[in-house]
Design a protein around this motif. Sequence first.
Motif, PDB file in Angstrom:
ATOM      1  N   PRO A 169     -35.729 -24.671  72.582  1.00 34.32           N
ATOM      2  CA  PRO A 169     -36.907 -23.992  73.032  1.00 34.32           C
ATOM      3  C   PRO A 169     -37.693 -23.454  71.959  1.00 34.32           C
ATOM      4  O   PRO A 169     -38.977 -23.495  71.552  1.00 34.32           O
ATOM      5  CB  PRO A 169     -36.879 -23.534  74.256  1.00 34.32           C
ATOM      6  CG  PRO A 169     -35.607 -23.993  74.833  1.00 34.32           C
ATOM      7  CD  PRO A 169     -34.661 -24.400  73.571  1.00 34.32           C
ATOM      8  N   ASN A 170     -37.108 -22.460  71.237  1.00 43.33           N
ATOM      9  CA  ASN A 170     -37.699 -21.484  70.377  1.00 43.33           C
ATOM     10  C   ASN A 170     -37.635 -22.215  68.634  1.00 43.33           C
ATOM     11  O   ASN A 170     -38.035 -21.437  67.911  1.00 43.33           O
ATOM     12  CB  ASN A 170     -36.692 -20.304  70.468  1.00 43.33           C
ATOM     13  CG  ASN A 170     -36.973 -19.628  71.650  1.00 43.33           C
ATOM     14  OD1 ASN A 170     -38.089 -19.756  72.490  1.00 43.33           O
ATOM     15  ND2 ASN A 170     -36.075 -18.960  72.127  1.00 43.33           N
ATOM     16  N   ASN A 171     -37.199 -23.206  68.696  1.00 42.25           N
ATOM     17  CA  ASN A 171     -36.972 -24.047  67.344  1.00 42.25           C
ATOM     18  C   ASN A 171     -37.411 -25.029  67.398  1.00 42.25           C
ATOM     19  O   ASN A 171     -36.224 -26.002  67.523  1.00 42.25           O
ATOM     20  CB  ASN A 171     -35.762 -23.515  66.791  1.00 42.25           C
ATOM     21  CG  ASN A 171     -35.425 -23.826  65.365  1.00 42.25           C
ATOM     22  OD1 ASN A 171     -36.220 -24.554  64.748  1.00 42.25           O
ATOM     23  ND2 ASN A 171     -34.233 -23.540  64.536  1.00 42.25           N
ATOM     24  N   LYS A 172     -38.443 -25.636  67.403  1.00 50.55           N
ATOM     25  CA  LYS A 172     -38.959 -27.100  67.592  1.00 50.55           C
ATOM     26  C   LYS A 172     -38.370 -28.019  66.610  1.00 50.55           C
ATOM     27  O   LYS A 172     -38.303 -29.173  66.601  1.00 50.55           O
ATOM     28  CB  LYS A 172     -40.510 -27.157  67.633  1.00 50.55           C
ATOM     29  CG  LYS A 172     -40.899 -26.434  68.801  1.00 50.55           C
ATOM     30  CD  LYS A 172     -40.834 -27.000  70.132  1.00 50.55           C
ATOM     31  CE  LYS A 172     -41.186 -26.211  71.089  1.00 50.55           C
ATOM     32  NZ  LYS A 172     -40.875 -26.462  72.434  1.00 50.55           N
ATOM     33  N   LYS A 173     -38.139 -27.516  65.277  1.00 51.09           N
ATOM     34  CA  LYS A 173     -37.501 -28.139  64.079  1.00 51.09           C
ATOM     35  C   LYS A 173     -36.310 -28.597  64.073  1.00 51.09           C
ATOM     36  O   LYS A 173     -35.830 -29.393  63.408  1.00 51.09           O
ATOM     37  CB  LYS A 173     -37.915 -27.326  62.895  1.00 51.09           C
ATOM     38  CG  LYS A 173     -39.224 -27.251  62.623  1.00 51.09           C
ATOM     39  CD  LYS A 173     -39.421 -26.279  61.279  1.00 51.09           C
ATOM     40  CE  LYS A 173     -40.871 -25.868  61.142  1.00 51.09           C
ATOM     41  NZ  LYS A 173     -40.966 -25.015  60.200  1.00 51.09           N
ATOM     42  N   CYS A 174     -35.443 -27.908  65.090  1.00 52.78           N
ATOM     43  CA  CYS A 174     -33.872 -28.208  65.290  1.00 52.78           C
ATOM     44  C   CYS A 174     -33.603 -28.595  66.352  1.00 52.78           C
ATOM     45  O   CYS A 174     -33.913 -28.374  67.509  1.00 52.78           O
ATOM     46  CB  CYS A 174     -33.176 -26.608  65.088  1.00 52.78           C
ATOM     47  SG  CYS A 174     -31.403 -26.591  64.634  1.00 52.78           S
ATOM     48  N   ILE A 175     -32.790 -29.779  66.230  1.00 53.15           N
ATOM     49  CA  ILE A 175     -32.163 -30.499  67.431  1.00 53.15           C
ATOM     50  C   ILE A 175     -30.722 -30.461  67.522  1.00 53.15           C
ATOM     51  O   ILE A 175     -30.026 -30.583  66.580  1.00 53.15           O
ATOM     52  CB  ILE A 175     -32.475 -31.984  67.332  1.00 53.15           C
ATOM     53  CG1 ILE A 175     -34.238 -32.265  67.243  1.00 53.15           C
ATOM     54  CG2 ILE A 175     -31.989 -32.832  68.476  1.00 53.15           C
ATOM     55  CD1 ILE A 175     -34.551 -33.497  67.229  1.00 53.15           C
ATOM     56  N   GLU A 176     -30.194 -29.996  68.603  1.00 56.78           N
ATOM     57  CA  GLU A 176     -28.706 -30.047  68.834  1.00 56.78           C
ATOM     58  C   GLU A 176     -28.185 -31.364  69.446  1.00 56.78           C
ATOM     59  O   GLU A 176     -28.745 -31.866  70.161  1.00 56.78           O
ATOM     60  CB  GLU A 176     -28.659 -29.019  69.893  1.00 56.78           C
ATOM     61  CG  GLU A 176     -27.055 -28.367  69.908  1.00 56.78           C
ATOM     62  CD  GLU A 176     -26.896 -27.069  70.771  1.00 56.78           C
ATOM     63  OE1 GLU A 176     -26.917 -26.000  70.234  1.00 56.78           O
ATOM     64  OE2 GLU A 176     -26.448 -27.163  72.062  1.00 56.78           O
ATOM     65  N   LEU A 177     -27.218 -31.835  68.545  1.00 56.60           N
ATOM     66  CA  LEU A 177     -26.693 -33.054  68.769  1.00 56.60           C
ATOM     67  C   LEU A 177     -25.444 -32.965  69.440  1.00 56.60           C
ATOM     68  O   LEU A 177     -24.460 -32.510  68.869  1.00 56.60           O
ATOM     69  CB  LEU A 177     -26.617 -33.994  67.627  1.00 56.60           C
ATOM     70  CG  LEU A 177     -28.009 -34.290  66.890  1.00 56.60           C
ATOM     71  CD1 LEU A 177     -27.827 -34.832  65.510  1.00 56.60           C
ATOM     72  CD2 LEU A 177     -28.687 -35.181  67.762  1.00 56.60           C
ATOM     73  N   TYR A 178     -25.067 -33.926  70.536  1.00 51.74           N
ATOM     74  CA  TYR A 178     -23.931 -34.143  70.927  1.00 51.74           C
ATOM     75  C   TYR A 178     -23.265 -35.349  70.990  1.00 51.74           C
ATOM     76  O   TYR A 178     -24.062 -36.337  71.318  1.00 51.74           O
ATOM     77  CB  TYR A 178     -23.759 -33.735  72.588  1.00 51.74           C
ATOM     78  CG  TYR A 178     -24.142 -32.015  72.756  1.00 51.74           C
ATOM     79  CD1 TYR A 178     -22.989 -31.386  73.234  1.00 51.74           C
ATOM     80  CD2 TYR A 178     -25.400 -31.702  72.700  1.00 51.74           C
ATOM     81  CE1 TYR A 178     -23.255 -30.046  73.340  1.00 51.74           C
ATOM     82  CE2 TYR A 178     -25.574 -30.244  73.109  1.00 51.74           C
ATOM     83  CZ  TYR A 178     -24.457 -29.401  73.274  1.00 51.74           C
ATOM     84  OH  TYR A 178     -24.801 -28.304  73.677  1.00 51.74           O
ATOM     85  N   ASN A 179     -22.358 -35.664  70.073  1.00 51.17           N
ATOM     86  CA  ASN A 179     -21.785 -37.086  69.943  1.00 51.17           C
ATOM     87  C   ASN A 179     -20.324 -37.166  70.634  1.00 51.17           C
ATOM     88  O   ASN A 179     -19.557 -36.817  70.406  1.00 51.17           O
ATOM     89  CB  ASN A 179     -21.651 -37.360  68.593  1.00 51.17           C
ATOM     90  CG  ASN A 179     -21.441 -38.840  68.341  1.00 51.17           C
ATOM     91  OD1 ASN A 179     -21.057 -39.683  69.115  1.00 51.17           O
ATOM     92  ND2 ASN A 179     -21.141 -39.043  66.812  1.00 51.17           N
TER      93      ASN A 179
END
Length: 165
Positions: A62-72
Motif C-alpha cells: 500500500p505505501n510503496n506502489k513501485k514495489c511488489i512482494e512476490l510469493y513463489n
Amino acid sequence: MNKTALIVPLLILISCSVLAEETTTAVNTSHNLTPNTNSQPANTIRIDTRPEILGLWGMNIPNNKKCIELYNFRGANEVVVNSGEEWSVGLFDYQPSPDNTMEKLPALIMQIKYENNKVDCSGQQENQAGEVSQYFVRWKNNHTINFCTSEKEDKCFATLHRVLP
C-alpha cells in the motif's frame, strides 16, 4: 517362372506381416489398462495432484506502489519470497478446506529457513529466519486470494494476485 520373381514378393509379404504384428503388440501393451493376470507388468496410470496455491503470486504494498512482494509456491513444499531487496526461502504446508466447502477456509503455514536480511518493500529490515506464520486463505477466484489471520472475512490483511501458474 523366374525364382527371383517369386522370392521378392514372398519376402515383402513376410516383412509386412512381421511389422504389422510388432505394431499390434506395441499398441496393445501400451494401452493395457486392465488388471494383469499373467507375468508381464501391467501399465498403470499415475495421477499426481498438486496444491492449487502453487505458482507465483504478487502483492502490491500500500505505501510503496513501485514495489511488489512476490510469493513463489513451488514443488516439494518450497516457498521463495521476494520483497524489495529481501529474499527469503522456506517451506510451506497448504491444507485445503475439507470437501472444498467455504465453511472452513484453507490453511497455509510457512516457515522461513533463510533470508538475506535486506530491506523489504515496506522499508523494514528484519531477519525472519526461523519464523513460522499461519494464515487462512480466502479464495476470491482462481487468480486472487486473501491472507487472513482468522476465518472471518474482516481479518484479511493481504491480497495476492496470480502472476504465473
